[in-house]
Scaffold this motif. Structure first.
Motif, PDB file in Angstrom:
ATOM      1  N   GLY A   1       0.824  -1.196   0.000  1.00 50.22           N
ATOM      2  CA  GLY A   1       0.000   0.000   0.000  1.00 50.22           C
ATOM      3  C   GLY A   1       0.860   1.247   0.000  1.00 50.22           C
ATOM      4  O   GLY A   1       2.085   1.182   0.126  1.00 50.22           O
ATOM      5  N   ALA A   2       0.213   2.415  -0.119  1.00 49.22           N
ATOM      6  CA  ALA A   2       0.949   3.673  -0.217  1.00 49.22           C
ATOM      7  C   ALA A   2       0.628   4.600   0.942  1.00 49.22           C
ATOM      8  O   ALA A   2      -0.533   4.732   1.351  1.00 49.22           O
ATOM      9  N   THR A   3       1.664   5.253   1.461  1.00 51.69           N
ATOM     10  CA  THR A   3       1.515   6.311   2.451  1.00 51.69           C
ATOM     11  C   THR A   3       1.910   7.644   1.821  1.00 51.69           C
ATOM     12  O   THR A   3       2.587   7.692   0.797  1.00 51.69           O
ATOM     13  N   ASP A   4       1.458   8.720   2.475  1.00 51.52           N
ATOM     14  CA  ASP A   4       1.959  10.032   2.079  1.00 51.52           C
ATOM     15  C   ASP A   4       3.253  10.312   2.839  1.00 51.52           C
ATOM     16  O   ASP A   4       3.816   9.413   3.475  1.00 51.52           O
ATOM     17  N   LEU A   5       3.725  11.528   2.835  1.00 51.79           N
ATOM     18  CA  LEU A   5       4.995  11.850   3.473  1.00 51.79           C
ATOM     19  C   LEU A   5       4.838  12.120   4.969  1.00 51.79           C
ATOM     20  O   LEU A   5       5.809  12.469   5.637  1.00 51.79           O
ATOM     21  N   GLN A   6       3.623  11.908   5.505  1.00 57.61           N
ATOM     22  CA  GLN A   6       3.367  12.001   6.948  1.00 57.61           C
ATOM     23  C   GLN A   6       2.905  10.668   7.520  1.00 57.61           C
ATOM     24  O   GLN A   6       2.312  10.611   8.591  1.00 57.61           O
ATOM     25  N   ASP A   7       3.151   9.576   6.804  1.00 56.48           N
ATOM     26  CA  ASP A   7       2.794   8.220   7.236  1.00 56.48           C
ATOM     27  C   ASP A   7       1.293   8.015   7.360  1.00 56.48           C
ATOM     28  O   ASP A   7       0.825   7.148   8.109  1.00 56.48           O
ATOM     29  N   GLN A   8       0.514   8.778   6.613  1.00 55.61           N
ATOM     30  CA  GLN A   8      -0.912   8.509   6.507  1.00 55.61           C
ATOM     31  C   GLN A   8      -1.184   7.815   5.173  1.00 55.61           C
ATOM     32  O   GLN A   8      -0.396   7.910   4.240  1.00 55.61           O
ATOM     33  N   ARG A   9      -2.307   7.113   5.105  1.00 53.58           N
ATOM     34  CA  ARG A   9      -2.666   6.444   3.856  1.00 53.58           C
ATOM     35  C   ARG A   9      -2.786   7.476   2.741  1.00 53.58           C
ATOM     36  O   ARG A   9      -3.421   8.506   2.896  1.00 53.58           O
ATOM     37  N   LEU A  10      -2.142   7.190   1.620  1.00 58.40           N
ATOM     38  CA  LEU A  10      -2.106   8.145   0.508  1.00 58.40           C
ATOM     39  C   LEU A  10      -3.506   8.359  -0.058  1.00 58.40           C
ATOM     40  O   LEU A  10      -4.198   7.408  -0.434  1.00 58.40           O
ATOM     41  N   ASN A  11      -3.914   9.611  -0.128  1.00 59.49           N
ATOM     42  CA  ASN A  11      -5.211   9.969  -0.704  1.00 59.49           C
ATOM     43  C   ASN A  11      -5.076  11.366  -1.288  1.00 59.49           C
ATOM     44  O   ASN A  11      -5.076  12.365  -0.565  1.00 59.49           O
ATOM     45  N   LEU A  12      -4.916  11.438  -2.607  1.00 57.04           N
ATOM     46  CA  LEU A  12      -4.704  12.699  -3.302  1.00 57.04           C
ATOM     47  C   LEU A  12      -5.796  12.875  -4.355  1.00 57.04           C
ATOM     48  O   LEU A  12      -5.617  12.517  -5.525  1.00 57.04           O
ATOM     49  N   PRO A  13      -6.959  13.402  -3.962  1.00 54.89           N
ATOM     50  CA  PRO A  13      -8.057  13.551  -4.928  1.00 54.89           C
ATOM     51  C   PRO A  13      -7.675  14.357  -6.157  1.00 54.89           C
ATOM     52  O   PRO A  13      -8.140  14.077  -7.264  1.00 54.89           O
ATOM     53  N   VAL A  14      -6.809  15.356  -5.986  1.00 55.03           N
ATOM     54  CA  VAL A  14      -6.449  16.196  -7.124  1.00 55.03           C
ATOM     55  C   VAL A  14      -5.718  15.407  -8.189  1.00 55.03           C
ATOM     56  O   VAL A  14      -5.715  15.784  -9.374  1.00 55.03           O
ATOM     57  N   ARG A  15      -5.098  14.281  -7.800  1.00 54.45           N
ATOM     58  CA  ARG A  15      -4.403  13.418  -8.758  1.00 54.45           C
ATOM     59  C   ARG A  15      -5.144  12.114  -9.007  1.00 54.45           C
ATOM     60  O   ARG A  15      -4.640  11.222  -9.675  1.00 54.45           O
ATOM     61  N   ASN A  16      -6.335  11.993  -8.452  1.00 49.90           N
ATOM     62  CA  ASN A  16      -7.136  10.781  -8.606  1.00 49.90           C
ATOM     63  C   ASN A  16      -6.368   9.545  -8.157  1.00 49.90           C
ATOM     64  O   ASN A  16      -6.397   8.495  -8.795  1.00 49.90           O
ATOM     65  N   VAL A  17      -5.649   9.678  -7.031  1.00 52.04           N
ATOM     66  CA  VAL A  17      -4.842   8.594  -6.483  1.00 52.04           C
ATOM     67  C   VAL A  17      -5.227   8.391  -5.022  1.00 52.04           C
ATOM     68  O   VAL A  17      -5.202   9.326  -4.230  1.00 52.04           O
ATOM     69  N   GLU A  18      -5.592   7.155  -4.686  1.00 54.05           N
ATOM     70  CA  GLU A  18      -5.901   6.797  -3.303  1.00 54.05           C
ATOM     71  C   GLU A  18      -5.510   5.342  -3.086  1.00 54.05           C
ATOM     72  O   GLU A  18      -5.963   4.457  -3.811  1.00 54.05           O
ATOM     73  N   SER A  19      -4.653   5.090  -2.107  1.00 54.52           N
ATOM     74  CA  SER A  19      -4.222   3.720  -1.846  1.00 54.52           C
ATOM     75  C   SER A  19      -5.398   2.867  -1.414  1.00 54.52           C
ATOM     76  O   SER A  19      -6.215   3.270  -0.579  1.00 54.52           O
ATOM     77  N   SER A  20      -5.500   1.677  -1.983  1.00 53.02           N
ATOM     78  CA  SER A  20      -6.487   0.716  -1.493  1.00 53.02           C
ATOM     79  C   SER A  20      -6.055   0.221  -0.119  1.00 53.02           C
ATOM     80  O   SER A  20      -4.935   0.462   0.324  1.00 53.02           O
ATOM     81  N   SER A  21      -6.933  -0.472   0.569  1.00 51.72           N
ATOM     82  CA  SER A  21      -6.647  -0.903   1.937  1.00 51.72           C
ATOM     83  C   SER A  21      -7.338  -2.225   2.202  1.00 51.72           C
ATOM     84  O   SER A  21      -8.324  -2.578   1.550  1.00 51.72           O
ATOM     85  N   GLY A  22      -6.814  -2.964   3.184  1.00 50.04           N
ATOM     86  CA  GLY A  22      -7.419  -4.230   3.559  1.00 50.04           C
ATOM     87  C   GLY A  22      -6.390  -5.219   4.048  1.00 50.04           C
ATOM     88  O   GLY A  22      -5.187  -4.946   4.074  1.00 50.04           O
ATOM     89  N   GLN A  23      -6.878  -6.395   4.424  1.00 50.91           N
ATOM     90  CA  GLN A  23      -6.017  -7.397   5.028  1.00 50.91           C
ATOM     91  C   GLN A  23      -5.018  -7.981   4.043  1.00 50.91           C
ATOM     92  O   GLN A  23      -4.020  -8.581   4.442  1.00 50.91           O
ATOM     93  N   GLU A  24      -5.249  -7.813   2.755  1.00 48.95           N
ATOM     94  CA  GLU A  24      -4.307  -8.335   1.762  1.00 48.95           C
ATOM     95  C   GLU A  24      -3.009  -7.539   1.727  1.00 48.95           C
ATOM     96  O   GLU A  24      -1.985  -8.034   1.252  1.00 48.95           O
ATOM     97  N   VAL A  25      -3.021  -6.296   2.186  1.00 49.99           N
ATOM     98  CA  VAL A  25      -1.835  -5.443   2.157  1.00 49.99           C
ATOM     99  C   VAL A  25      -0.904  -5.851   3.289  1.00 49.99           C
ATOM    100  O   VAL A  25      -1.295  -5.866   4.457  1.00 49.99           O
ATOM    101  N   GLY A  26       0.349  -6.182   2.952  1.00 49.23           N
ATOM    102  CA  GLY A  26       1.297  -6.661   3.941  1.00 49.23           C
ATOM    103  C   GLY A  26       2.215  -5.597   4.483  1.00 49.23           C
ATOM    104  O   GLY A  26       2.761  -5.721   5.587  1.00 49.23           O
ATOM    105  N   ILE A  27       2.403  -4.506   3.735  1.00 53.32           N
ATOM    106  CA  ILE A  27       3.309  -3.440   4.160  1.00 53.32           C
ATOM    107  C   ILE A  27       2.980  -2.213   3.322  1.00 53.32           C
ATOM    108  O   ILE A  27       2.373  -2.315   2.241  1.00 53.32           O
ATOM    109  N   ALA A  28       3.363  -1.044   3.821  1.00 51.62           N
ATOM    110  CA  ALA A  28       3.180   0.193   3.077  1.00 51.62           C
ATOM    111  C   ALA A  28       4.532   0.847   2.844  1.00 51.62           C
ATOM    112  O   ALA A  28       5.524   0.531   3.512  1.00 51.62           O
ATOM    113  N   ALA A  29       4.569   1.767   1.889  1.00 48.92           N
ATOM    114  CA  ALA A  29       5.756   2.576   1.609  1.00 48.92           C
ATOM    115  C   ALA A  29       5.268   3.879   0.997  1.00 48.92           C
ATOM    116  O   ALA A  29       4.146   3.942   0.465  1.00 48.92           O
TER     117      ALA A  29
END
Length: 782
Positions: free
Chosen positions: A468-496
């Protein structure tokens, strides 16, 4: 990879024209060149055409000896060829089942007058591999009413176990199709049909599904390449306010590079990383030196049908994050022009590692999706499947896939598929066929459940790690202006981090990549370092990566850990033999400690303010702790300071110092507990169980807890527990070597969240250090 052989297909002509006309450019071919990827057992029917700028007569078709047995030409004779008219030539290419793979045949189709060749010939390249695929023209690709994207004249047909290429060819012939691709791991074949509409394609699917030899039929869905838009220390040197180095610093890549700098090159092994994407721009400045000479090993060194020179940029960016060069290790760069923008990949920072990037893939497909009204950039799933199978068959230890297809739901959805479960089975078969490879996959870029993106939904497999993806503050990446939002769930093993400085093909130059596409290669590069250091199995690499990650708390689950490359390499290498830790380094010292947080994402753990701080953010049961990598033998005296900055009354949590390898009596591991249950107290638990349990009331919000063992040279050693006020109790124990754990936990499902503690000054006052196993332990029980 492929050996090359040169031959010519020859069209012979008899004419009364003068020899001087032979050299004139008379022939125009359509297509202007022909390149195909083929597999043993394939029979391919191709139609080409030509026009002549002059009238010819008595044209004969012939195949030169080098292509006999491979290629047949029809028709074999034309009485006349009229100027400007179009003439078709059918080629039947038959590859014997016994054909050796990794071979490329190159030749031309020619028209000849006597012994003279008429310009210009048609170049042909046939690359024979164990897998094959063929991409359709973009004008054959549609976006259906559900948002699914696929060509209207291709299908992927999976055969039952025991069925082979002969069966595929027979099935194809029954519906007027041609077999143009094959993936061994899934026993699936790519069919090209004469269909031109969605309805015709659906009719063909219905007919195929009645054949008992077929296990499943899929459209060749286009999945999205996970989002792309326009030397690490040198970046900051040239611009002190830059954020371009942030992703690399967040995952502590520079700390890892510094830590590994003085280690002998003999400790490292060469490593090859596969990248399934859009190929690579081999002459990008991040892959060549200042004289333009290659300084990053890329295989194959020249473009192939299945490993093209990247024109889209996605594959170049992903490969660069993994292994862009580190020019600063060889020369002193200035901050002028491109030099100010240079970065290096995760592998590029470790000079002792001889690494090879193995990029595969070809240009993506670009089209406008009328439902969501956006420009879509993607790749055919069958290309990705076949190339993934190919890299796995080579035994590559790490393979990166920044690619996803989404499950189809009602409503607007780009690159969604209704046959999601079948697609999942295809990728699961491929991954399971190659257990010696770790497949690192972007989890998905449009929010929602990670279970609704394939192949990232297979993160639960032992050799798959979904990122999965984080932003630069260790929150889940969610950038509506770029139409990018990390998916989430038990399948995700690690973020970067999903905001990453990377090489791009424009100019060529550099830009910022957004999304899980760029989180995954940060993990892939780190995985390759671990493999080079001797972690040989995908399961072990995956375990080290996830166990070493920094605990994070996000609004939705993305693994509960964010990549920490420094901690990962510390865990792989021998431990620090000094157990004492005053937590003054500013980071978790993974040379001393294993870290456990269960369930993932329940809280934060970080070294800050010269102490180890833990915050359990979520309510319910949970565990957070550090376990020593080394053990103590003989008599010992160990203590740690604690603080309770956020500690509500009766919060059902406990702070512990435990001797994890000494026998318990059924009431919990032996140690000193600072509890907040029905009452606030210290407890000393030991091998006597309930009989030996000692409880002392307290209102302390800070203090010291300790354990002491004496008498190991006698028949009855004794374990004692103490706090800041003195002894709590003692009990018999054994003389086993033991490790130590400092932790913060609750077994209660109703325990509140937002409880915080801190540890400081872990001291070994007495004891003989003994190295323990470097395996990552399971969580310690309460």
């Amino acid at each position: 990879m492929a050996q090359r052989f040169f031959a010519a297909l020859t069209l012979l002509t008899a004419t009364l024209y003068s020899p001087s006309l032979v050299a004139s450019p008379l022939i125009q071919w359509n297509p202007s060149h022909l390149e195909r990827l083929l597999f043993p057992g394939e029979q391919l029917h191709l139609t080409i055409s030509f026009q002549s700028s002059q009238t010819l007569s008595n044209v004969r078709a012939s195949v030169v000896p080098a292509f006999r047995g491979f290629v047949a030409v029809s028709p074999s004779f034309w009485p006349s060829i009229t100027k400007g008219a179009t003439y078709s030539v059918d080629l039947v290419v038959t590859i014997p089942s016994s054909q050796v793979t990794g071979v490329t045949y190159e030749g031309v189709v020619q028209l000849k007058i006597g012994n003279g060749t008429i310009a210009k010939p048609l170049p042909i390249l046939l690359d024979i591999e164990r897998f094959a695929f063929h991409d359709d023209a973009a004008d054959r690709v549609i976006v259906d009413s559900n948002g699914a994207i696929y060509p209207v004249d291709q299908l992927i047909v999976s055969l039952q176990t025991g069925q082979n290429t002969s069966a595929a060819l027979d099935i194809a012939s029954q519906i007027g199709a041609t077999v143009v691709g094959f993936t061994p791991a899934t026993n699936s074949y790519e069919f090209e049909l004469a269909t031109s509409t969605q309805r015709d394609l659906d009719t063909a699917i219905a007919e195929l599904r009645t054949d008992a030899r077929i296990r499943g039929v899929l459209k060749n869905y286009v999945g999205e390449l996970q989002s792309f838009s326009t030397d690490i220390a040198h970046l900051a040197m040239c611009n002190s306010s830059t954020v371009n180095d942030r992703a690399y610093r967040i995952v502590k890549a520079p700390d890892a590079w510094t830590f590994l700098h003085d280690i002998s090159p003999a400790r490292f092994s060469p490593v090859t990383v596969g990248v399934v994407d859009t190929g690579i721009l081999r002459d990008h400045p991040e892959f060549v030196d200042l004289l333009g000479m290659p300084d990053v090993s890329i295989y194959p060194g020249t473009p192939q049908i299945w490993s093209q020179n990247d024109i889209d940029g996605h594959g170049t960016a992903v490969a660069g994050v993994i292994g862009a060069n580190n020019l600063s290790a060889m020369v002193s760069l200035n901050c002028i022009g491109d030099n100010a923008l240079q970065m290096n990949g995760i592998l590029g920072g470790v000079a002792q590692i001889g690494y090879t990037l193995f990029p595969v893939g070809e240009k993506g497909i670009l089209l406008f999706t009328p439902l969501a009204k956006k420009v879509f950039f993607g790749q055919y799933f069958y290309d990705v499947l076949g190339l993934t199978d190919y890299l796995g068959s080579l035994g590559l230890p790490v393979v990166n896939l920044s690619f996803a297809l989404r499950r189809s739901f009602l409503g607007i959805c780009d690159a969604c598929v209704a046959d999601f479960d079948h697609l999942t089975q295809q990728f699961q078969q491929t991954f399971s066929s190659h257990p010696n490879s770790l497949f690192i996959i972007s989890s998905g870029n449009f929010g929602g459940s990670s279970g609704d993106y394939v192949p990232g939904n297979l993160g639960g497999l032992r050799n798959v790690l979904s990122v999965g993806a984080t932003d630069l503050q260790d929150q889940r990446l969610n950038l509506p202006v770029r139409n990018v939002e990390s998916s989430s769930g038990q399948e995700v093993g690690i973020a970067a981090p999903g905001i990453v400085w990377a090489p791009i093909v424009t100019s060529p130059g550099w830009g910022t990549g957004y999304g899980t596409s760029f989180s995954a290669p940060l993990v892939s590069g780190s995985a390759a370092i671990l493999q080079s250091l001797g972690v040989s199995s995908p399961v072990a690499i995956k375990s080290f990566l996830t166990a070493s990650g920094d605990p994070i708390v996000t609004d939705k689950p993305i693994g509960g850990r964010r990549l920490n490359g420094f901690c990962a390499v510390q865990l792989v290498l021998p431990p620090n033999l000094t157990l004492t830790d005053d937590f003054s380094e500013g980071y978790r010292d993974c040379s001393r400690w294993f870290t456990t947080v269960q369930p993932p994402g329940i809280g934060l753990m970080a070294v800050a303010n010269q102490q180890l701080e833990m915050v359990k953010a979520s309510s319910g049961n949970g565990y957070m702790g550090l376990a020593s990598r080394c053990k103590l033998a003989g008599d010992f005296d160990v203590q740690v300071d604690y603080k309770l900055p956020i500690w509500p009354a009766q919060n059902f949590h406990t702070v512990r110092l435990i001797a994890s390898d000494l026998p318990d009596g059924g009431t919990g591991l032996p140690g000193v507990y600072r509890n907040s249950y029905a009452a606030e107290n210290y407890e000393f638990r030991n091998q006597l169980g309930a009989v030996g349990l000692v409880s002392v009331p307290t209102s302390d919000t800070f203090g010291t807890i300790g354990l002491k063992r004496t008498g190991t040279n006698t028949s009855q050693p004794v374990l004692s527990g103490y706090d800041s006020h003195g002894s709590i109790g003692s009990a018999p124990t054994t003389s086993n070597r033991t490790g130590f754990t400092i932790d913060f936990a609750t077994p209660s499902t109703t325990a509140p969240g937002d409880v915080a503690i801190a540890f400081d000054n872990f001291k070994v006052n007495a004891g003989t250090v003994s190295v323990r196993n470097s395996e990552v332990p399971e969580r310690f029980g309460l």
